[in-house]
Enzyme design. Structure first.
Site, PDB file in Angstrom:
ATOM      1  N   GLY A   2       0.833  -1.199   0.000  1.00  0.00           N
ATOM      2  CA  GLY A   2       0.000   0.000   0.000  1.00  0.00           C
ATOM      3  C   GLY A   2       0.865   1.245   0.000  1.00  0.00           C
ATOM      4  N   CYS A  60      -9.047  13.033   1.124  1.00  0.00           N
ATOM      5  CA  CYS A  60      -9.997  13.968   1.744  1.00  0.00           C
ATOM      6  C   CYS A  60     -10.127  15.258   0.949  1.00  0.00           C
ATOM      7  CB  CYS A  60      -9.556  14.290   3.170  1.00  0.00           C
ATOM      8  SG  CYS A  60      -9.614  12.879   4.298  1.00  0.00           S
ATOM      9  N   VAL A  90       0.126  -6.911  -4.709  1.00  0.00           N
ATOM     10  CA  VAL A  90       0.534  -8.082  -3.940  1.00  0.00           C
ATOM     11  C   VAL A  90      -0.622  -9.066  -3.944  1.00  0.00           C
ATOM     12  CG1 VAL A  90       1.108  -8.935  -1.635  1.00  0.00           C
ATOM     13  CG2 VAL A  90       2.206  -6.872  -2.510  1.00  0.00           C
ATOM     14  N   GLY A 126      -5.581   0.026   3.182  1.00  0.00           N
ATOM     15  CA  GLY A 126      -6.786   0.828   3.290  1.00  0.00           C
ATOM     16  C   GLY A 126      -8.027  -0.049   3.323  1.00  0.00           C
TER      17      GLY A 126
END
Length: 225
Positions: free
Chosen positions: A10, A47, A84, A117
C-alpha cells in the site's frame, strides 16, 4: 553487515508515512524498503477530492504530497501499478504482479506493513453499477467524476450519505451548478456529531440550496429517467 528488509503493501498516506519514518530511523545500508502500490498515485489526500471537484484545488497534482520519484530518491523502492497477490508468512515473503506487464515474482521481508486501506461501503442495490453512479475514494475516482461532470454540466445530482465526504461533495456539486439532493438514512447529517449539531449542519445545507432527505434509505438506482 546484512541489511534488514521492510516490505510495505500500500503506497498511499499510511504506507508511505511508515516507509518515510522507517527511512528516517535507518539509512539504506541498514534497511531496504520496498513498497507496492497497485494504483497510479502515491501519498495523496483523498480527503481533498471534494475540494478538487469544487474547484478550490486547481488540479490533481496539488493533492499529491510526494511523488513516486521523490520516494525513490530517498531510498524507498516504490513499485507502482504492482499488486501483492499472496503472503507467505512462513517463508517471510510476498508474491507480486505488475499490472502493466503481467510480470510476477516474490520479495522477501524481515518486517511487513499492510497498509491497503479499506473499500467504501457500496450497497448491493439494483443499478448501483450503472453509468453515472460514482464513488469518491481515489484520485482516479475524482478524475472520472470530473470527466463526467464536464460532459453534462448543470443538471441534477443525488448524493447518498451525509457523512463528511457526502456533505462536502454536495457542496462541491452545488458550486458546479447542479441541483443537489442528499439522501441520508439518519435523521440528521453528520452522525458523528450530537443531534443538535447535526441539525445545524442540516439547516446550513438547506440555506445553501441543498435538499436534504433524512430518515430515508435508497433501495434502487434508476438512470434512464
Amino acid at each position: 553487515m546484512t541489511s534488514e528488509r521492510l516490505v510495505i503493501v500500500g503506497g498511499d498516506a499510511a504506507g508511505m508515512s511508515a516507509a518515510s519514518q522507517a527511512r528516517r530511523t535507518k539509512g539504506p545500508q541498514e534497511l531496504e524498503i520496498t513498497a507496492f502500490e497497485r494504483g497510479r498515485f502515491s501519498s495523496y489526500s483523498a480527503c481533498g477530492i471534494p475540494y478538487w471537484v469544487a474547484g478550490d484545488v486547481s488540479g490533481r497534482d496539488r493533492l499529491i504530497a510526494r511523488s513516486p520519484e521523490e520516494h525513490r530518491a530517498r531510498g524507498i523502492d516504490l513499485r507502482m501499478r504492482t499488486e501483492v497477490t499472496e503472503l507467505d508468512v512462513a517463508g517471510r515473503r510476498v508474491r507480486w504482479r505488475a499490472l502493466e506487464t503481467g510480470e510476477e515474482g516474490w520479495t522477501g521481508y524481515d518486517k511487513l506493513v499492510l497498509a491497503t486501506g479499506a473499500r467504501p461501503v457500496r450497497p448491493p442495490l439494483p443499478g448501483i453499477d450503472a453509468p453515472g453512479v460514482h464513488g469518491v475514494q481515489t484520485l482516479g475516482d475524482g478524475q472520472a467524476l470530473l470527466d463526467a461532470l464536464s460532459q453534462e454540466p448543470g443538471r441534477r445530482a443525488v448524493v447518498v450519505g451525509a457523512g463528511y465526504i457526502g456533505v462536502e461533495m454536495a457542496e462541491a456539486l452545488l458550486r458546479r451548478g447542479y441541483a443537489v439532493t442528499v439522501v441520508n438514512s439518519g435523521e440528521q447529517p453528520m452522525a458523528t456529531l450530537d443531534p443538535d449539531m447535526g441539525r445545524l449542519v442540516h439547516e446550513a445545507m438547506t440555506a445553501m440550496g441543498i435538499t436534504v432527505v433524512g430518515g430515508t434509505e435508497v433501495t434502487e438506482v434508476l438512470t434512464d429517467g
